[in-house]
Design an enzyme around this catalytic site. Structure first.
Site, mmCIF file in Angstrom:
data_model
loop_
_atom_site.group_PDB
_atom_site.id
_atom_site.type_symbol
_atom_site.label_atom_id
_atom_site.label_comp_id
_atom_site.label_asym_id
_atom_site.label_seq_id
_atom_site.Cartn_x
_atom_site.Cartn_y
_atom_site.Cartn_z
ATOM 1 C CB CYS A 176 -0.887 0.044 1.230
ATOM 2 S SG CYS A 176 -1.891 -1.408 1.449
ATOM 3 C CD GLU A 211 10.857 -11.202 -9.100
ATOM 4 O OE1 GLU A 211 10.213 -10.803 -8.131
ATOM 5 O OE2 GLU A 211 12.083 -11.053 -9.191
ATOM 6 N N GLY A 260 -0.328 -1.390 6.312
ATOM 7 C CA GLY A 260 0.037 -2.256 7.430
ATOM 8 C C GLY A 260 -1.094 -3.222 7.725
ATOM 9 C CD1 TRP A 293 0.015 -5.682 -3.501
ATOM 10 C CD2 TRP A 293 -0.136 -6.651 -1.490
ATOM 11 N NE1 TRP A 293 0.520 -6.958 -3.602
ATOM 12 C CE2 TRP A 293 0.437 -7.586 -2.393
ATOM 13 C CE3 TRP A 293 -0.334 -7.048 -0.168
ATOM 14 C CZ2 TRP A 293 0.816 -8.865 -2.016
ATOM 15 C CZ3 TRP A 293 0.048 -8.329 0.211
ATOM 16 C CH2 TRP A 293 0.617 -9.216 -0.711
ATOM 17 C CD GLU A 322 17.850 -12.553 -7.933
ATOM 18 O OE1 GLU A 322 17.352 -13.158 -6.960
ATOM 19 O OE2 GLU A 322 17.444 -11.447 -8.324
HETATM 20 C C1 F6R Z 1 12.626 -10.071 -6.171
HETATM 21 C C2 F6R Z 1 12.593 -9.084 -5.098
HETATM 22 C C3 F6R Z 1 12.198 -9.553 -3.742
HETATM 23 C C4 F6R Z 1 12.970 -8.778 -2.667
HETATM 24 C C5 F6R Z 1 12.438 -9.165 -1.273
HETATM 25 C C6 F6R Z 1 13.204 -8.456 -0.173
HETATM 26 O O1 F6R Z 1 13.001 -9.485 -7.384
HETATM 27 O O2 F6R Z 1 12.835 -7.931 -5.299
HETATM 28 O O3 F6R Z 1 12.375 -10.919 -3.600
HETATM 29 O O4 F6R Z 1 14.320 -9.078 -2.783
HETATM 30 O O5 F6R Z 1 11.091 -8.838 -1.191
HETATM 31 O O6 F6R Z 1 13.064 -7.085 -0.282
HETATM 32 P P1 F6R Z 1 14.062 -6.100 0.429
HETATM 33 O O7 F6R Z 1 15.399 -6.293 -0.222
HETATM 34 O O8 F6R Z 1 13.497 -4.741 0.190
HETATM 35 O O9 F6R Z 1 14.111 -6.492 1.879
#
Ligand code: F6R
Length: 609
Positions: free
Chosen positions: A2, A489, A102, A75, A482
Site C-alpha cells: 500500500c 516473478e 500495514g 494491496w 536468483e
Molecule cells: C525479487 C525481489 C524480492 C525482494 C524481497 C526483499 O526481485 O525484489 O524478492 O528481494 O522482497 O526485499 P528487500 O530487499 O526490500 O528487503
C-alpha cells in the site's frame, strides 16, 4: 505494498495526491482512492484496478475540490480488491477518514467491541475501517489525544494518514512498523510512504519514527511522541530528483535498472576501495572483533536472501569462516540460537521488509549487534541497525530487483575481502589483486549488459515453455536461485533452481522433450561435473541455454545456446553471470506481454508479513 500520500496547502489537493500515488505505483497495488475536505464537506472517490481508472473517474482530480486530502493505493490483505474495500475508509458519521498501510492484527475483537457500542455499519471487510470507527468512538474533541488512544488500542503495523472533518485545516499522520515520511514545502506540507512520491514538490524531508504522531498545517509541522510530548526533528535534504526515478527513454524501469548496474556497483565500491584497504563509513567492528569472528549469520528475504547465499560462498572461500543464511520469515519464529563472536548481517533493498525488520529486532533483543546492508536511506532497518553499509544503487522502482541486487553483491564481496584480509586467510598480494578486480567489476558489468541483447532471440523462441530449470554447482548454484526467481516473478513461467548434482535425486524425472534448462558453468573446479549434468538433461530432450566463461568453446558444441561472460576470478563471477539471466527474464516477460514493472500479486516493499 500500500502507498500513502497526504497533502495540505494552497493548491487543489486531488491532482497532487494522484500524482504522488502514480509515483508509488511501483510498490504494487490493486485499487486506489482519495479523500478531500472542502467547506466542511468530505468527498471520497475510490475504485478497484489501476490508478488510471480513478484518474478517469475524477478527471485527473479536477472534479474533486479541497486543499487538504489523503490518497492511497491498496494491496489487498483483508478482503478482496474491490471498490468497497479500497481506501480511504471513514466512520459512519464521516467525521474521521483514514488511509492505512500495514495490518491491524486485533481488528476482529476491536470490531466486535465497536459493534456492541453501535459503531456500525462496517461497509468493508478491511482491518482499516476499524481504525476510522475507533477514532470516532474515542473522540473527545481533541484529535491528537484520540489518535494516541487509538494507537494504544491497536496491535500490528500501521502508517496512517488521517483527516478529521472538525479540523479541516489539519492533516494527521502516525506510524508503527510501516514506512512514512513527511515532506516540507513552501506553504504546503505532505506525507507519503516513500520519497519519490513527493520529489516533484520538495527535497526537504523528515523521517517519522515508530510511535510518532505528526500534525501538519499548511505552514507548519508538529511532531509528538506517543505521550504527546513535542519532538524536535531535523529535516534532511534528498540530493536526487524525480528524473532518476523515471524511465528515461527505456520501455520499462526494469530495463533501465538493468542498464544502471554498472553505475550502481561503481557508486557502491569506488569510494570504499582504496589502494590498500576497504573502508566502510558506519561499520562498528574493530580488527580484534573481526579476527575473533567464528561465524557469520545472514538474514534476508527473496533476492536479498539469494545475495546472502552467494555471500556465504564468497565469505567461506575467502575468509574461511562458516556462514549460515536464513530466510527472515523463518528465522523470526524459530527461537534462533544466537552466539557471541558471530557477525549478524541483514540485507534489504527497501529497509522496510516486515520479516527482515522483525528478525533484526529479535537479534538485537537477544543483545547482539546487527550490520545492515540497505539501499533506502533512513529506512527502518537502516535506522535500527548498529552498523549500516548503504548500497548506492539509487531509487529502484521495478518490483523485480536488479541493480540493488548487484550492489548488494558488491558489498558482500568487499566484506568478505575485508574479513579475509584481517584474518589473514589470503595473502597481501592476493588481497591487492582482489581490490583491483572489484574495482574493475563495473566495467565488466557494462560489457555484459551492452551485449545482452543476444538473449532477445532466445526469449522469443522460449516464451511459451511451461517449465524452466536452472542448474549449477557451487557459487553458480546460488546464482541459479536468483535467475529462477527473476524468470518466474515477471514472466509467470514455472521455474526451479537446482544444485546440478541434486537433479538425479528426483527432479530429473521432470526433464523431457522441450523442457528448458539454464546451466551456469563458470566455476573451473566443478566444470566437468556440470558438463556431465548438462549431457544428462540433453539426452532426455531438454533445450539447454548455458552461461559460460569466454573461451570455453567446448560448451558451444554441447548446448543449444551459450552466453559468454568475461573471464574473471571465479569468486566474483556472480556479478556477471546473473546479468544475462535478468535480461532473459525481462525479454521473456516482454514477449509474453506481462506487466514487467508491476508483476501480478507482488509488491516492491513487503511491509506486511
Ligand atoms: C525479487 C525481489 C524480492 C525482494 C524481497 C526483499 O526481485 O525484489 O524478492 O528481494 O522482497 O526485499 P528487500 O530487499 O526490500 O528487503
Amino acid at each position: 505494498m500500500c502507498g500513502i500520500v497526504g497533502y495540505i496547502g494552497e493548491k487543489k489537493a486531488a491532482p497532487i495526491l494522484l500524482d504522488g500515488l502514480s509515483k508509488l505505483e511501483y510498490r504494487g497495488y490493486d485499487s486506489a482512492g482519495i479523500a478531500t475536505i472542502e467547506n466542511g464537506e468530505l468527498s471520497i472517490e475510490k475504485c478497484k484496478g489501476r490508478l488510471q481508472n480513478l484518474c478517469d473517474k475524477i478527471q485527473n482530480g479536477e472534479a474533486l475540490q479541497g486543499k487538504i486530502g489523503i490518497g492511497h493505493t491498496r494491496w489487498a490483505t483483508h478482503g478482496a480488491p474491490s471498490d468497497l474495500n479500497s481506501h480511504p475508509h471513514k466512520c459512519s458519521q464521516s467525521l474521521f477518514t483514514v488511509v492505512h498501510n500495514g495490518i491491524i492484527e486485533n481488528y476482529l475483537p476491536l470490531k466486535e467491541e465497536l459493534t456492541v457500542h453501535k459503531h456500525v455499519p462496517f461497509v468493508s471487510e478491511t482491518d482499516t475501517e476499524v481504525i476510522a470507527h475507533l477514532l470516532s468512538y474515542y473522540y473527545n474533541g481533541n484529535v491528537l489525544e484520540t489518535i494516541q488512544r487509538v494507537i494504544n488500542a491497536v496491535e500490528g503495523s500501521f502508517a496512517l494518514g488521517i483527516l478529521c472533518r472538525d479540523t479541516p485545516n489539519t492533516l494527521y499522520a502516525v506510524k508503527k512498523d510501516s514506512p512514512l515520511i513527511v515532506g516540507k514545502g513552501n506553504g504546503e506540507n505532505f506525507i507519503a510512504s516513500d520519497i519519490p512520491a513527493l520529489l516533484n514538490y520538495t527535497k526537504d524531508f523528515y523521517l517519522v519514527d515508530d510511535g510518532d504522531i505528526v500534525m501538519l498545517k499548511k505552514d507548519s509541522l508538529f511532531f509528538f511522541d506517543r505521550k504527546l510530548h513535542p519532538l524536535k526533528k531535523e529535516p534532511f535534504v534528498v540530493d536526487w530528483d524525480y528524473s532518476q526515478a523515471e524511465k528515461g527513454g527505456y520501455a520499462h524501469f526494469m530495463l533501465k535498472e538493468i542498464h544502471e548496474q554498472q553505475k550502481a556497483v561503481n557508486d557502491t565500491v569506488s569510494e570504499r576501495i582504496g589502494e590498500e584497504d576497504i573502508v566502510f563509513e558506519d561499520f562498528h567492528y574493530g580488527e580484534d572483533e573481526l579476527k575473533a569472528l567464528h561465524s557469520i549469520r545472514i538474514v534476508a528475504c527473496g533476492s536479498a536472501y539469494h545475495v546472502g547465499v552467494i555471500g556465504k560462498y564468497v565469505i567461506e572461500k575467502l575468509a574461511r569462516i562458516p556462514v549460515e543464511v536464513d530466510v527472515a520469515s523463518e528465522f523470526r519464529y524459530k527461537n534462533p540460537i544466537l552466539q557471541k563472536d558471530v557477525m549478524y548481517i541483514m540485507i534489504s533493498q527497501s529497509g522496510e521488509t516486515a520479516d527482515s525488520l522483525a528478525a533484526m529486532r529479535e537479534i538485537r533483543k537477544q543483545g547482539y549487534k546487527v550490520l545492515a546492508v540497505v539501499n533506502v536511506l533512513g529506512s527502518s532497518i537502516a535506522r535500527e541497525a548498529d552498523s549500516v553499509i548503504y548500497t548506492h544503487a539509487g531509487p529502484e522502482i521495478a518490483v523485480a530487483t536488479t541493480k540493488a541486487f548487484s550492489a548488494q553483491l558488491a558489498v558482500m564481496d568487499m566484506l568478505a575481502l575485508k574479513i579475509a584480509h584481517v584474518k589473514e586467510t589470503i595473502t597481501k598480494d592476493a588481497y591487492k589483486e582482489a581490490l583491483m578486480t572489484l574495482r574493475n567489476i563495473p566495467a565488466r558489468i557494462e560489457t555484459v549488459v551492452s551485449n545482452a541483447d543476444k538473449v532477445k532471440k532466445l526469449a522469443s523462441r522460449l516464451k511459451n515453455v511451461g517449465s524452466v530449470f536452472f542448474i549449477g554447482r557451487d557459487i553458480d548454484y546460488a546464482v541459479c536461485l536468483e535467475g529462477s526467481l527473476k524468470l518466474k516473478e515477471i514472466s509467470y513461467i514455472h521455474s526451479e533452481a537446482y544444485a546440478a548434482g541434486e537433479l538425479k535425486h528426483g527432479t530429473i524425472s521432470l526433464i523431457e522433450e522441450g523442457v528448458v534448462v539454464v546451466a551456469i558453468v563458470t566455476q573451473p573446479h566443478v566444470r566437468e561435473k556440470v558438463i556431465s549434468n548438462i549431457k544428462e538433461v540433453k539426452t532426455r530432450g531438454a533445450f539447454v541455454f548455458a552461461v559460460a566463461n569466454e573461451g570455453d568453446e567446448e560448451i558451444r558444441d554441447i548446448v543449444d545456446f551459450v552466453y559468454y561472460i568475461p573471464k574473471t576470478n571465479p569468486v566474483y563471477t556472480p556479478s556477471l553471470s546473473v546479468l544475462p539471466l535478468q535480461v532473459f527474464a525481462y525479454c521473456v516477460a516482454k514477449e509474453k506481454g506481462c506487466d514487467i514493472d508491476k508483476p501480478r500479486n507482488l509488491a516492491k516493499s513487503v511491509t506486511v508479513e
